[in-house]
Design a protein around this motif. Sequence first.
Motif, PDB file in Angstrom:
ATOM      1  N   MET A  58       0.812 -10.733  -7.656  1.00 56.20           N
ATOM      2  CA  MET A  58       1.529 -10.040  -8.723  1.00 56.20           C
ATOM      3  C   MET A  58       0.795 -10.200 -10.059  1.00 56.20           C
ATOM      4  N   LEU A  59       0.300 -11.421 -10.354  1.00 61.34           N
ATOM      5  CA  LEU A  59      -0.412 -11.648 -11.600  1.00 61.34           C
ATOM      6  C   LEU A  59      -1.805 -11.027 -11.590  1.00 61.34           C
ATOM      7  N   PHE A  60      -2.319 -10.774 -10.407  1.00 61.88           N
ATOM      8  CA  PHE A  60      -3.620 -10.109 -10.313  1.00 61.88           C
ATOM      9  C   PHE A  60      -3.516  -8.650 -10.760  1.00 61.88           C
ATOM     10  N   ARG A  61      -2.397  -8.033 -10.553  1.00 61.65           N
ATOM     11  CA  ARG A  61      -2.113  -6.649 -10.941  1.00 61.65           C
ATOM     12  C   ARG A  61      -3.174  -5.684 -10.412  1.00 61.65           C
ATOM     13  N   PRO A  62      -3.067  -5.339  -9.126  1.00 59.42           N
ATOM     14  CA  PRO A  62      -4.113  -4.477  -8.522  1.00 59.42           C
ATOM     15  C   PRO A  62      -4.211  -3.102  -9.178  1.00 59.42           C
ATOM     16  N   TYR A  63      -3.100  -2.569  -9.683  1.00 65.32           N
ATOM     17  CA  TYR A  63      -3.158  -1.226 -10.249  1.00 65.32           C
ATOM     18  C   TYR A  63      -4.028  -1.167 -11.502  1.00 65.32           C
ATOM     19  N   LYS A  64      -4.314  -2.309 -12.127  1.00 59.63           N
ATOM     20  CA  LYS A  64      -5.213  -2.321 -13.278  1.00 59.63           C
ATOM     21  C   LYS A  64      -6.673  -2.385 -12.861  1.00 59.63           C
ATOM     22  N   HIS A  65      -6.951  -2.907 -11.669  1.00 64.16           N
ATOM     23  CA  HIS A  65      -8.334  -3.028 -11.216  1.00 64.16           C
ATOM     24  C   HIS A  65      -8.834  -1.735 -10.570  1.00 64.16           C
ATOM     25  N   TRP A  66      -7.952  -1.000  -9.961  1.00 59.61           N
ATOM     26  CA  TRP A  66      -8.344   0.263  -9.322  1.00 59.61           C
ATOM     27  C   TRP A  66      -7.418   1.381  -9.811  1.00 59.61           C
ATOM     28  N   PRO A  67      -7.557   1.754 -11.051  1.00 58.14           N
ATOM     29  CA  PRO A  67      -6.649   2.799 -11.575  1.00 58.14           C
ATOM     30  C   PRO A  67      -6.968   4.200 -11.061  1.00 58.14           C
ATOM     31  N   GLU A  68      -8.160   4.402 -10.486  1.00 59.42           N
ATOM     32  CA  GLU A  68      -8.536   5.747 -10.041  1.00 59.42           C
ATOM     33  C   GLU A  68      -7.725   6.215  -8.832  1.00 59.42           C
ATOM     34  N   ILE A  69      -7.144   5.297  -8.086  1.00 60.00           N
ATOM     35  CA  ILE A  69      -6.358   5.699  -6.917  1.00 60.00           C
ATOM     36  C   ILE A  69      -4.854   5.628  -7.193  1.00 60.00           C
ATOM     37  N   HIS A  70      -4.498   5.387  -8.436  1.00 57.52           N
ATOM     38  CA  HIS A  70      -3.082   5.234  -8.768  1.00 57.52           C
ATOM     39  C   HIS A  70      -2.299   6.527  -8.528  1.00 57.52           C
ATOM     40  N   THR A  71      -2.872   7.641  -8.936  1.00 53.56           N
ATOM     41  CA  THR A  71      -2.156   8.911  -8.773  1.00 53.56           C
ATOM     42  C   THR A  71      -1.962   9.253  -7.305  1.00 53.56           C
ATOM     43  N   PHE A  72      -2.988   9.053  -6.508  1.00 50.98           N
ATOM     44  CA  PHE A  72      -2.868   9.358  -5.075  1.00 50.98           C
ATOM     45  C   PHE A  72      -1.817   8.481  -4.397  1.00 50.98           C
ATOM     46  N   LEU A  73      -1.810   7.199  -4.743  1.00 48.53           N
ATOM     47  CA  LEU A  73      -0.860   6.291  -4.113  1.00 48.53           C
ATOM     48  C   LEU A  73       0.572   6.540  -4.585  1.00 48.53           C
ATOM     49  N   ASP A  74       0.719   7.091  -5.771  1.00 42.09           N
ATOM     50  CA  ASP A  74       2.063   7.468  -6.221  1.00 42.09           C
ATOM     51  C   ASP A  74       2.676   8.530  -5.312  1.00 42.09           C
ATOM     52  N   TYR A  75       1.836   9.448  -4.838  1.00 43.20           N
ATOM     53  CA  TYR A  75       2.323  10.469  -3.910  1.00 43.20           C
ATOM     54  C   TYR A  75       2.381   9.944  -2.473  1.00 43.20           C
ATOM     55  N   PHE A  76       1.445   9.087  -2.109  1.00 48.02           N
ATOM     56  CA  PHE A  76       1.421   8.592  -0.736  1.00 48.02           C
ATOM     57  C   PHE A  76       2.613   7.702  -0.414  1.00 48.02           C
ATOM     58  N   VAL A  77       3.130   6.990  -1.405  1.00 49.78           N
ATOM     59  CA  VAL A  77       4.252   6.098  -1.147  1.00 49.78           C
ATOM     60  C   VAL A  77       5.516   6.861  -0.753  1.00 49.78           C
ATOM     61  N   VAL A  78       5.523   8.163  -1.007  1.00 47.48           N
ATOM     62  CA  VAL A  78       6.666   8.981  -0.583  1.00 47.48           C
ATOM     63  C   VAL A  78       6.781   8.999   0.933  1.00 47.48           C
ATOM     64  N   MET A  79       5.701   8.728   1.649  1.00 51.11           N
ATOM     65  CA  MET A  79       5.756   8.689   3.107  1.00 51.11           C
ATOM     66  C   MET A  79       6.672   7.591   3.625  1.00 51.11           C
ATOM     67  N   GLY A  80       7.099   6.704   2.735  1.00 51.03           N
ATOM     68  CA  GLY A  80       8.031   5.663   3.139  1.00 51.03           C
ATOM     69  C   GLY A  80       9.437   5.855   2.619  1.00 51.03           C
ATOM     70  N   GLN A  81       9.657   6.858   1.786  1.00 49.92           N
ATOM     71  CA  GLN A  81      11.005   7.110   1.293  1.00 49.92           C
ATOM     72  C   GLN A  81      11.850   7.752   2.387  1.00 49.92           C
ATOM     73  N   ARG A  82      13.108   7.317   2.449  1.00 53.93           N
ATOM     74  CA  ARG A  82      13.965   7.715   3.565  1.00 53.93           C
ATOM     75  C   ARG A  82      14.270   9.207   3.548  1.00 53.93           C
ATOM     76  N   GLY A  83      14.527   9.767   2.368  1.00 52.79           N
ATOM     77  CA  GLY A  83      14.912  11.170   2.310  1.00 52.79           C
ATOM     78  C   GLY A  83      13.817  12.129   2.748  1.00 52.79           C
ATOM     79  N   PRO A  84      12.649  12.136   2.083  1.00 55.12           N
ATOM     80  CA  PRO A  84      11.591  13.084   2.486  1.00 55.12           C
ATOM     81  C   PRO A  84      11.106  12.880   3.912  1.00 55.12           C
ATOM     82  N   THR A  85      10.929  11.636   4.329  1.00 53.39           N
ATOM     83  CA  THR A  85      10.440  11.405   5.692  1.00 53.39           C
ATOM     84  C   THR A  85      11.472  11.819   6.738  1.00 53.39           C
TER      85      THR A  85
END
Length: 347
Positions: A58-85
């Motif tokens: 948590m203190l490492f904060r991965p989203y600060k080290h690899w910000p270029e994939i942040h937008t893609f992962l914001d959409y990819f995490v929807v694959m785990g939301q109950r409603g859309p899946t």
Amino acid sequence: MRTDDKLPQVKGRPTDLARPRMTRTRRWLLGSTLAVYAATVIGVLTTSWLVRLDWQVMLFRPYKHWPEIHTFLDYFVVMGQRGPTAVAVTAWIGWCCYKQRTLRPLIVLGTSLLLLNITVGSVKLGLGRLGPHYATSVGSNEMWGNGDIFPSGHTANAVVTWGVLAYLATTPHARRIASVIAAIFAFGVGMTTVYLGTHWVSDVVLGWAAGVLVLLALPWLEPAMARAEVLLRAMYRKVLEYRDRASAPRPLSRPVAASALATPRTAAHDDELPARETVGVGGRPSGVAAHASEARPHHPLRPHPIRAERAGAPGGSRRPPHADRVPRATAPLGPAAGRGRAASTGG
């Protein structure tokens, strides 16, 4: 005869899953998953090395080290939301139900999601762990708060939703391919939540274990799901019958039983009825016999007295008596009759 031949049939296929076999592989998967689940819960409750790992990531904060994939992962995490899946998988499973003429795929998906909500939801509310963004003190397990992130719902839902597709596969080859795809989605969704900082590592590990346990429990629920399919089919048939009865055209009026008065008359009935004789002038019958058949059966006819009979009635004349009036019956006949009347009137 084999034991499988004695099992009941459900819509043309043997219920081989109604009595699941406890194979060595299934026994190993169930035991190891339960061990991981229990070890994760105990490790978080005792604030062991697993909690220290949570804080380090948590203190490492991965989203600060690899910000270029942040937008893609914001959409990819929807694959785990109950409603859309659930919507996406339900559309595919609905097509499978239509092609296979069975409700089993939909019932399996609904049962798995219901079991997931009961098990994961109860543990979330019971432990009440706070997420990384709401942590209060460094190094604590953040338990017994008002949180609901332990285990990770996104991760468990990804395991169950995409794992059901592998569970429903009809061939071993398709089952292996679907299992690999489900594992990739489940692993990717879990690690994405850690990257975004919305879950601890231990939340994701417990979510994986919870999802696998739900999939392993499905074979034991096959008899109940088969009975639910039979019940739903019976209810569907009743709904169709009720709709057909409601849409059927109704007669305008009920047929009334024929009564004695509505019975058509025959020649025999006409002979039994009293004939009606019409009377002409002077008391002579007119000779018209056609009106006899028109007499009404419930009104008996009375003979009409002629004028001569009324004149000779016992009661005599109906005119009131008068002193100067001479009764018609006693009037003298002859030529003097006219003079007598004239003389009486003239005086």
